[in-house]
Design a protein around this motif. Sequence first.
Motif, PDB file in Angstrom:
ATOM      1  N   LYS A   1       0.814  -1.213   0.000  1.00 37.40           N
ATOM      2  CA  LYS A   1       0.000   0.000   0.000  1.00 37.40           C
ATOM      3  C   LYS A   1       0.847   1.261   0.000  1.00 37.40           C
ATOM      4  O   LYS A   1       0.334   2.368   0.157  1.00 37.40           O
ATOM      5  CB  LYS A   1      -0.932   0.004   1.207  1.00 37.40           C
ATOM      6  CG  LYS A   1      -1.962  -1.113   1.158  1.00 37.40           C
ATOM      7  CD  LYS A   1      -2.908  -1.036   2.332  1.00 37.40           C
ATOM      8  CE  LYS A   1      -3.958  -2.136   2.249  1.00 37.40           C
ATOM      9  NZ  LYS A   1      -4.897  -2.099   3.388  1.00 37.40           N
ATOM     10  N   SER A   2       2.143   1.102  -0.153  1.00 41.57           N
ATOM     11  CA  SER A   2       3.032   2.257  -0.168  1.00 41.57           C
ATOM     12  C   SER A   2       4.253   1.972  -1.040  1.00 41.57           C
ATOM     13  O   SER A   2       4.522   0.820  -1.389  1.00 41.57           O
ATOM     14  CB  SER A   2       3.481   2.610   1.261  1.00 41.57           C
ATOM     15  OG  SER A   2       4.258   1.549   1.795  1.00 41.57           O
TER      16      SER A   2
ATOM     17  N   PHE B   1       2.246   7.109   0.057  1.00 39.59           N
ATOM     18  CA  PHE B   1       1.023   6.322   0.142  1.00 39.59           C
ATOM     19  C   PHE B   1       0.007   6.789  -0.910  1.00 39.59           C
ATOM     20  O   PHE B   1       0.019   7.938  -1.311  1.00 39.59           O
ATOM     21  CB  PHE B   1       0.385   6.472   1.529  1.00 39.59           C
ATOM     22  CG  PHE B   1       1.233   5.917   2.648  1.00 39.59           C
ATOM     23  CD1 PHE B   1       1.072   4.606   3.079  1.00 39.59           C
ATOM     24  CD2 PHE B   1       2.201   6.714   3.266  1.00 39.59           C
ATOM     25  CE1 PHE B   1       1.847   4.111   4.111  1.00 39.59           C
ATOM     26  CE2 PHE B   1       2.980   6.210   4.282  1.00 39.59           C
ATOM     27  CZ  PHE B   1       2.816   4.902   4.704  1.00 39.59           C
ATOM     28  N   LYS B   2      -0.901   5.875  -1.298  1.00 40.90           N
ATOM     29  CA  LYS B   2      -1.964   6.238  -2.248  1.00 40.90           C
ATOM     30  C   LYS B   2      -3.047   6.994  -1.529  1.00 40.90           C
ATOM     31  O   LYS B   2      -3.326   6.741  -0.376  1.00 40.90           O
ATOM     32  CB  LYS B   2      -2.545   4.984  -2.911  1.00 40.90           C
ATOM     33  CG  LYS B   2      -1.898   4.718  -4.249  1.00 40.90           C
ATOM     34  CD  LYS B   2      -2.674   3.714  -5.061  1.00 40.90           C
ATOM     35  CE  LYS B   2      -2.033   3.588  -6.442  1.00 40.90           C
ATOM     36  NZ  LYS B   2      -2.671   2.600  -7.277  1.00 40.90           N
TER      37      LYS B   2
END
Length: 198
Positions: free
Chosen positions: A172-173, A197-198
Motif C-alpha cells: 500500500k506504499s 502512500f496512495k
Amino acid sequence: MKKIFLLMVVFFLSITLFSAKPTAASTGNHTVKVKTTLNVREKPSPRAKIVGSLKNGTIVYVYSTEPGGWSKIKYKNKAGYVASRYLKAITPTSPSTKKWNGKWQTEFGKLLITHETASSFKFDIHVVMGEHVGDLQGTAKIKDGKATYSGYTKSSFSKDPYCRITFTHQGKSIRVKESSACLYWHGATATFDGTYFK
C-alpha cells in the motif's frame, strides 16, 4: 461403371443434404454485445411478432442458440429471440496487474507513476520542504520487485555524478531512497526520500 457413377451421385447427395440440415440448438450461456439496432422477436423466426428492440452496443446474455441463426435472450424478464449474426461475443478482460501506476504522496511530496510496463514506468516526483523545492521526472527500470532510476547530474555534491533513486513497492506504499547526487535536483533541506502512500 454404372455402379461407380451411382455411388458418386449418392455420395454427393448425402453431402448436400448434410450441409443443408439446420444447425441444432445448443446452449449459449455467454454475454454478447449488440452490433446494430436489433428487433427482439417472440419466436425464433423472421415472421414472428416483434416484442421490442435493442440499441447498438447493448449488452445481453444469451441462454442458447437456436436453429436458423437465432439466439435466445432474456428481454424484460421474458424470453426473446434475436438474429445471432448481429451479436458480438465479449472477451472477458483480465484484472489489471499494474501495481505501480497512480498518485502517491507523503506529507511533503507527491509521486506520480504512469506508463507502467513489465519492465519500467515513468515517474514525476515533486517535494516542498519549507523554502526548498525538488522536482524530477524520469523512467525507472523494474527488476525483482524494485525499480531504479539513474540520471546524470553534473553534480558537485557527490563523487558519483549520477542521481540514483530506488523505488520499493510495499503493497500500500512505495519507499523512495535517493543517492547524494540527487541533491542537484532539490534544495539542501529537501529530499525525495520517504514512504509515499496512495
